[in-house]
Design a protein around this motif. Structure first.
Motif: not given
Length: 170
Positions: A112, A115-116, A118-122, A125, A167, A170
């Motif tokens: 988590e 993810d805050s 940078k976006s997680l990879s698939t 996730r 997160k 932003s």
């Protein structure tokens, strides 16, 4: 020995209810199996009666033990994870496979937080969602609340850690 109606935890999948005990012939061998219904993914699993410990089947935690897991989400400290995506993925996979809720909670908190940033990879996730389901399924039974209610409890605890501020801003 468990009985029909008992709630048990199947590692990596979460809490299930024994709906039947039956004999099945698989690969030419007749054995006794617990038929386990896993409500979170609406799955049914056959678990060999003699291999419960080997598989890591356990009883569900007490309310106090689940309260401690919620406390882990509130803690602002993170477990050190490898920076390399591949190593981090394997590290987190092993933590989840352990079946230890405290270790799984740390994976959730770390992912988590990541993810805050940078976006997680698939893949990560999916791993995060799987780890959340494992703990949420147990929280539903222990707290006797809906999935939505326990999800709100988990999310609030993670927000209280202060790890998601970036997160939200932003």
């Amino acid at each position: 020995m468990y009985e029909v109606g008992d709630r048990i935890v199947y590692p990596v999948h979460g809490v299930g209810v024994i709906v039947d005990i039956e004999y099945k012939q698989i690969l030419g061998e007749t054995r006794e199996y617990y038929v386990l219904k896993l409500p979170v993914n609406d799955m049914q699993v056959l678990v060999p009666v003699g291999q419960m410990e080997e598989i890591g089947i356990r009883e569900i935690k007490s309310k106090e033990e689940i309260d401690e897991i919620v406390g882990i989400f509130k803690d602002p400290n993170l477990v050190k994870m490898p920076k390399n995506w591949n190593r981090r993925f394997r590290f987190n996979q092993e933590e989840i496979k352990s079946g230890d809720l405290a270790r799984i909670a740390e994976v959730i908190k770390n992912l988590e937080h990541l993810d805050s940033q940078k976006s997680l990879s698939t893949g990560e996730r999916k791993m995060l969602n799987n780890a959340r389901e494992i703990i949420l399924s147990e929280m539903v039974f222990v707290y006797d609340k809906s999935l939505e209610e326990v999800t709100a409890i988990m999310d609030q605890a993670i927000r209280e850690s202060g790890l998601l501020d970036e997160k939200e801003g932003s």
